[in-house]
Enzyme design. Structure first.
Site, PDB file in Angstrom:
ATOM      1  N   ARG A   1      -7.507  -0.002  -6.697  1.00  0.00           N
ATOM      2  CA  ARG A   1      -7.855   1.004  -5.636  1.00  0.00           C
ATOM      3  C   ARG A   1      -8.158   2.445  -6.425  1.00  0.00           C
ATOM      4  NH1 ARG A   1      -4.084   1.088  -0.344  1.00  0.00           N
ATOM      5  NH2 ARG A   1      -6.271   2.293   0.308  1.00  0.00           N
TER       6      ARG A   1
ATOM      7  N   ASN B   1      -5.092  12.282   1.125  1.00  0.00           N
ATOM      8  CA  ASN B   1      -4.097  11.733   1.641  1.00  0.00           C
ATOM      9  C   ASN B   1      -4.960  10.872   2.758  1.00  0.00           C
ATOM     10  OD1 ASN B   1      -1.370  10.625   2.168  1.00  0.00           O
ATOM     11  ND2 ASN B   1      -1.633  11.791   4.014  1.00  0.00           N
ATOM     12  N   LYS B   2      -4.164  10.310   3.296  1.00  0.00           N
ATOM     13  CA  LYS B   2      -5.324   8.943   4.343  1.00  0.00           C
ATOM     14  C   LYS B   2      -6.012  10.065   5.043  1.00  0.00           C
ATOM     15  CE  LYS B   2      -4.765   5.635   4.662  1.00  0.00           C
ATOM     16  NZ  LYS B   2      -5.801   5.036   3.880  1.00  0.00           N
TER      17      LYS B   2
ATOM     18  N   ARG C   1       0.789  -1.253   0.096  1.00  0.00           N
ATOM     19  CA  ARG C   1      -0.091  -0.028  -0.080  1.00  0.00           C
ATOM     20  C   ARG C   1       0.842   1.150  -0.076  1.00  0.00           C
ATOM     21  NH1 ARG C   1       2.554   1.995   3.573  1.00  0.00           N
ATOM     22  NH2 ARG C   1       1.176   3.540   3.760  1.00  0.00           N
ATOM     23  N   GLY C   2       0.212   2.543  -0.019  1.00  0.00           N
ATOM     24  CA  GLY C   2       1.017   3.559  -0.355  1.00  0.00           C
ATOM     25  C   GLY C   2       1.213   4.007  -1.675  1.00  0.00           C
ATOM     26  N   ALA C   3       0.730   5.210  -2.035  1.00  0.00           N
ATOM     27  CA  ALA C   3       0.535   5.715  -3.505  1.00  0.00           C
ATOM     28  C   ALA C   3       1.854   5.281  -4.543  1.00  0.00           C
ATOM     29  CB  ALA C   3       0.452   6.827  -3.694  1.00  0.00           C
TER      30      ALA C   3
ATOM     31  N   GLN D   1      -1.724   2.296  10.100  1.00  0.00           N
ATOM     32  CA  GLN D   1      -0.394   2.478   9.367  1.00  0.00           C
ATOM     33  C   GLN D   1       0.718   3.159  10.022  1.00  0.00           C
ATOM     34  OE1 GLN D   1      -3.448   3.141   7.689  1.00  0.00           O
ATOM     35  NE2 GLN D   1      -3.360   2.655   5.844  1.00  0.00           N
TER      36      GLN D   1
ATOM     37  N   ASP E   1      -1.817  11.066  -2.026  1.00  0.00           N
ATOM     38  CA  ASP E   1      -2.179  10.048  -2.918  1.00  0.00           C
ATOM     39  C   ASP E   1      -2.677  10.698  -4.426  1.00  0.00           C
ATOM     40  OD1 ASP E   1      -2.884   8.703  -0.146  1.00  0.00           O
ATOM     41  OD2 ASP E   1      -2.412   7.359  -1.442  1.00  0.00           O
TER      42      ASP E   1
HETATM   43  O1  MRU Z   1      -4.519   3.340   2.239  1.00  0.00           O
HETATM   44  P1  MRU Z   1      -2.959   3.378   2.034  1.00  0.00           P
HETATM   45  O2  MRU Z   1      -2.255   2.797   3.181  1.00  0.00           O
HETATM   46  O3  MRU Z   1      -2.358   2.955   0.705  1.00  0.00           O
HETATM   47  O4  MRU Z   1      -2.760   5.151   1.987  1.00  0.00           O
HETATM   48  C1  MRU Z   1      -1.513   5.496   2.108  1.00  0.00           C
HETATM   49  C2  MRU Z   1      -1.480   6.915   2.090  1.00  0.00           C
HETATM   50  O5  MRU Z   1      -2.390   7.757   2.495  1.00  0.00           O
HETATM   51  C3  MRU Z   1      -0.185   7.705   2.233  1.00  0.00           C
HETATM   52  O6  MRU Z   1       0.045   8.726   2.970  1.00  0.00           O
HETATM   53  C4  MRU Z   1       0.260   7.994   0.755  1.00  0.00           C
HETATM   54  O7  MRU Z   1      -0.051   7.132  -0.272  1.00  0.00           O
HETATM   55  C5  MRU Z   1       1.518   8.565   0.456  1.00  0.00           C
HETATM   56  S1  MRU Z   1       2.594   7.467   0.474  1.00  0.00           S
HETATM   57  C6  MRU Z   1       4.051   8.068   0.312  1.00  0.00           C
END
Ligand code: MRU
Length: 366
Positions: free
Chosen positions: A100, A258-259, A57-59, A207, A248
């Protein structure tokens, strides 16, 4: 494979996504911090599943993973000509697109892979397959290089002794390596600055507590965990000098998804006069949308909210909202830290500046 992290893996060069012996390898992020398990995939469908279930996970990390997954799928496509090849590759790319909806890096990486496939479709199939692996590995390597660059650009914003609050995990685990928000912190530490971090736990998937705190602890960077509802308290107590988060998707006007919970942190930061920065590669910028209203917010399963692990903590039958992201309006963002420099408002101008490190009124590197 289940093992303790080696010294190599404990460094900031922790690589959550890689390609080895014709397979996609992923660190299973759903098991950290209790277990460190590396998964190996030789079927692209399992890579699709790993993105959906957030084993990765993470963009930026899901973009790199989708690129490697498409390269993996290409190894098994047997087609007499380029048209047939694309005919088989495109629906596979579509499966990755459906994983996603919010992080634009995913779509950016998929489009880049399809562009290369079309451009080199005239090659013998064996060469085309190799070209797609090379392209995916370029995306991976570029991401690490870009994170190091944006980390250096952002590190200049932090002073020796600062405490930085961050939300979710925008570290090495969320990228191909090094991290974005945590990359800024790593780079400041590499400059010899003493930086402390406060990590929001980041309900519902945690996370911040499970991944950010683990990552920083492994790197020897002091980190304290708080629950999300303590952010106002620590700011009011004067315990936070600066907020740095990942992203994201960033719209053309700077509105940033973002999250979920990031927006609240940004509002609190503004109320306390604390600068709020977003750290992200330019591949997170989506100039095709004018503002954050156009960002699709992923809604995830209610059990992520109602349960902790297998245990239900909510009354049965109560409706639940579970948006995975929120949008922070650009007016709350003091700067967007990118590989091009620290972009300043108005973002409608700074986000479209050419890809140079020249100083300008809207691009600032220190
Ligand atoms: O749902 P996730 O864990 O994929 O969400 C991730 C985030 O919101 C991160 O902050 C974002 O992707 C930046 S990662 C460099």
């Amino acid at each position: 494979m289940n093992h303790q992290p080696s010294d190599h893996e404990l460094q900031s060069d922790l690589q959550p996504v890689s390609w080895e012996d014709g397979k996609v390898k992923l660190i299973d992020q759903t098991l950290i911090p209790d277990e460190f398990v590396t998964l190996e995939f030789d079927d692209y469908k399992d890579v699709v599943h790993a993105i959906c279930t957030m084993q990765v996970r993470g963009a930026p990390a899901i973009g790199v993973t989708a690129a490697l997954g498409i390269a993996l799928a290409a190894q098994t496509i047997d087609a007499p000509d380029s048209e047939q090849f694309m005919h088989q590759l495109e629906p596979i790319a579509e499966e990755f697109r459906q994983t996603r909806p919010t992080a634009v890096n995913l779509f950016w990486a998929i489009d880049r892979m399809l562009r290369i496939a079309r451009e080199y479709a005239h090659l013998p199939i064996i060469e085309l397959r190799a070209t797609l692996v090379d392209e995916a590995l370029d995306i991976l390597q570029d991401d690490i290089r870009i994170n190091r660059q944006l980390g250096m650009n952002g590190a200049n914003l932090l002073k020796d002794g600062d405490t930085v609050l961050t939300h979710c995990n925008a570290g090495a685990l969320a990228t191909a390596g090094y991290g974005t928000a945590l990359g800024v912190i790593r780079a400041a530490v590499e400059q010899g600055k003493r930086i402390k971090v406060i990590a929001d736990e980041t309900r519902p998937r945690l996370q911040g507590m499970k991944l950010t705190a683990w990552e920083l602890q492994q790197s020897g960077i002091p980190v304290t965990i708080i629950t999300d509802n303590m952010a106002g308290y620590v700011m009011h107590q004067g315990m936070v000098n600066c907020v740095v988060v990942g992203a994201d998707r960033i719209a053309a006007n700077g509105d940033t998804a973002n999250k979920v919970g990031t927006y609240g942190v940004a509002v609190l930061a503004k109320a306390h006069g604390i600068p709020f920065y977003v750290a992200a590669p330019m591949s997170t910028v989506d100039l095709s949308i004018p503002d954050g209203k156009h960002i699709i917010i992923e809604e995830r399963c209610p059990t992520e909210v109602t349960h902790i692990g297998e245990i239900r903590i909510a009354p049965k039958g109560v409706p639940v909202l579970n948006p995975a992201f929120d949008v922070t309006p650009a007016e709350y963002i003091a700067g967007i830290i990118t590989e091009r420099g620290v972009l300043r408002p108005p973002y409608t101008e700074s986000l479209i500046q050419p890809n140079t490190h020249h100083q300008s009124p809207t691009i600032q590197e220190d």
